[in-house]
Structure formats: structure tokens, C-alpha cells
Design an enzyme around this catalytic site. Structure first.
Site, PDB file in Angstrom:
ATOM      1  N   ASP A  37      12.993  -3.836  14.346  1.00  0.00           N
ATOM      2  CA  ASP A  37      14.007  -2.950  13.751  1.00  0.00           C
ATOM      3  C   ASP A  37      13.523  -1.508  13.908  1.00  0.00           C
ATOM      4  O   ASP A  37      13.484  -0.734  12.958  1.00  0.00           O
ATOM      5  CB  ASP A  37      14.194  -3.299  12.272  1.00  0.00           C
ATOM      6  CG  ASP A  37      15.464  -2.699  11.670  1.00  0.00           C
ATOM      7  OD1 ASP A  37      16.272  -2.133  12.435  1.00  0.00           O
ATOM      8  OD2 ASP A  37      15.642  -2.793  10.446  1.00  0.00           O
ATOM      9  N   GLU A  45       0.846  -1.186   0.000  1.00  0.00           N
ATOM     10  CA  GLU A  45       0.000   0.000   0.000  1.00  0.00           C
ATOM     11  C   GLU A  45       0.889   1.246   0.000  1.00  0.00           C
ATOM     12  O   GLU A  45       1.861   1.319   0.754  1.00  0.00           O
ATOM     13  CB  GLU A  45      -0.858  -0.032   1.265  1.00  0.00           C
ATOM     14  CG  GLU A  45      -1.608   1.235   1.580  1.00  0.00           C
ATOM     15  CD  GLU A  45      -2.166   1.243   2.993  1.00  0.00           C
ATOM     16  OE1 GLU A  45      -3.042   2.089   3.258  1.00  0.00           O
ATOM     17  OE2 GLU A  45      -1.740   0.412   3.826  1.00  0.00           O
TER      18      GLU A  45
END
Length: 292
Positions: A197, A95
Site C-alpha cells: 500500500d 513504536e
């Protein structure tokens, strides 16, 4: 390359059930691992990552991680559309979100939403897929013992890589690994869903709502996510305050955050070399001094 985009457009059409024909494309920053392009048909846009075909499993794991976070209905992430290979390239279509930098209020909201995401737990540490941290393999074999998981699949793995990459830290590293349990005498983490992360470069905003992306998902100690937010400059104080208001941290976090960030510093040495090895050695010394 036009044939590549046409083939990816066909995958998008199949995945969405709506015909998509590329009318324009432009390259954007994709970090140091992948190349990235925005495809547009006049009305719709998609964000596409490309890498070598051999990297398809990395993209598939990233897509699964984004889905896992999205299912918590906490922090917004770009939703995966499809992935696959075209010619010699692997691709991941996401997206498209018009991102800007998260302001202080957005990061304040992120603190609350991240705590909510971390409330999503399971019985075992790890995940059903291995993935990557940067381009380094990240092994997520599930296990019930967090200390053993961190010893074997995180620090031990990176220390072995560092030796292969020309910096032997194993003498001090093995002392740290042997006494790892000493950091957890009074603290028992639960297996929380982690981004994995979470530094400033993987955070943005759409409107006023925070967005996180490029995850390295697994279930582990939520302190590991918080620690990484402090590694490269840190987030504003209100981010940590709103997180703590939603789910207070154990006092031992102040020491364990070095333990968790050691993983990422070792990984940076293994990816980029340079002064990260010396930084890792100083961190190991600091942690060993806490055990004396």
C-alpha cells in the site's frame, strides 16, 4: 476511556517488561480506517491504533507485516509492541517515531532501500496471513502462478466487490482477466516482499532516514509496489532513478503499472464510491487496447 488506556498500558508493561503508566494522551490523525492516540509516561511514547474489537485480526496481520519488513533490515518501519482487545475495542501498539515529511534526499534513499527490501523473496506468491487493503479483505492464499494469483485474489476479487457495490464492470473485466497472461509473455516476476500500500501518505522520515508504515504485506511482483507510488501524484524522479540503479525494471512495467494500479482504484471505489469506477473503467479500456 481512561480505563481503556490503563488496560492498554498494562499490556505495554507486560510486552516490554518495564512498567508503563499513562500520564498523558492525545489523539492524532489515524487515517480513515482507525483512530490513533499517542500515549506517554513522561519518558516513553507509544503510538496506539484503535478500532472495533472485530478488527483485531487486521491489527495482528499489520503487526506481522511490519515484523516481516523489519527483518529485511532495509527500510525502517515502526516496530509493533503488542495488540489485543479491551472492552469493545481492538488495539495495536507501535513504536512511536517522530515523523516528518520525507524530503528529496530521503526519498532518494527510499528508492535504494525499497529495492533492497524487494530482494527478500520466497518461492510462492501471497503470504501466510490474509490481511486488508484499507479495510477491504486482501486474500493472500499462496500460489506458484503469479498471473493466477493476480487474477483471482486481486482483480477478480475487487471486480466482484464492485458488482456488489453497484457498478458492474465484469463484462470488460472478464475479457481482461481471460487475457491477463498476455502481459507476461516475456516477463517472469519473482515473489518479492511488498509493502502493498505504498503511496505518499504511508511514507515519512525520522531525521534523514525514510520510514514506511501502514503496510498490506504479501509476496508479489515488485512492480506492484512501484506502480502504486505513481498512483497519487508520484514520487520525485530520483526515487525511481535510485531504485532502477539498484534493480532495473523490465521495460514492460510501463504497461503493467496500469494493471497493478487498477487493483487500488477498484478498491477505492469499493471503499469510497464516487468517480473511481469511471477511472477503473478507463484503465480497463486502456489495458484491453494493449491486447489488440
Amino acid at each position: 476511556m481512561d480505563t481503556t488506556w490503563a488496560a492498554i498500558a498494562q499490556h505495554i508493561s507486560t510486552a516490554t517488561g518495564t512498567p508503563f503508566t499513562v500520564q498523558s494522551q492525545h489523539s492524532v490523525g489515524g487515517g480513515c480506517i482507525n483512530s490513533a492516540t499517542i500515549l506517554q509516561d513522561g519518558n516513553r511514547r507509544y503510538f496506539v491504533k484503535l478500532n472495533d474489537a472485530a478488527r483485531l485480526s487486521m491489527f495482528e496481520a499489520e503487526a506481522e507485516g511490519l515484523k516481516e519488513i523489519a527483518q529485511t533490515r532495509s527500510v525502517r518501519v515502526p516496530l509493533p509492541i503488542c495488540s489485543g482487545t479491551v472492552d469493545d475495542s481492538a488495539f495495536l501498539v507501535l513504536e512511536h517515531i517522530e515523523l516528518e515529511g520525507a524530503d528529496a534526499r530521503g526519498l532518494e534513499q527510499l528508492g535504494r532501500e525499497l529495492a533492497q527490501m524487494h530482494r527478500s523473496t520466497q518461492k510462492r506468491f501471497g503470504w501466510h496471513l490474509d490481511n486488508t487493503i484499507g479495510s477491504t479483505p486482501q486474500i493472500n492464499t499462496p500460489g506458484a502462478d503469479w498471473v493466477e494469483f493476480w487474477r483471482e485474489h486481486r482483480l477478480g476479487f475487487q471486480l466482484e466487490l464492485a458488482t456488489q457495490n453497484g457498478r458492474d464492470l465484469m463484462k470488460k473485466g472478464e475479457r481482461l482477466l481471460a487475457d491477463l497472461g498476455d502481459f507476461f509473455h516475456t516477463y517472469r516476476p519473482v515473489p518479492s516482499l511488498l509493502h502493498g500500500d505504498l503511496w505518499g501518505g504511508n511514507v515519512g522520515a525520522a531525521g534523514k532516514r525514510p520510514v514506511i508504515f501502514d503496510p498490506a504485506v504479501y509476496y508479489g511482483d515488485r512492480e506492484a509496489d512501484l506502480a502504486m507510488t505513481e498512483l497519487f501524484g508520484g514520487f520525485p524522479a530520483r526515487f525511481y532513478q535510485t531504485y532502477q540503479e539498484a534493480w532495473p525494471l523490465d521495460p514492460g512495467y510501463k504497461i503493467r503499472k496500469t494493471l497493478y494500479n487498477l487493483y487500488h482504484v477498484l478498491n477505492h471505489f469499493n471503499l469510497f464510491g464516487g468517480g473511481y469506477a469511471s477511472q477503473a473503467e478507463h484503465m480497463i479500456d486502456s489495458l484491453l487496447s494493449e491486447l489488440r
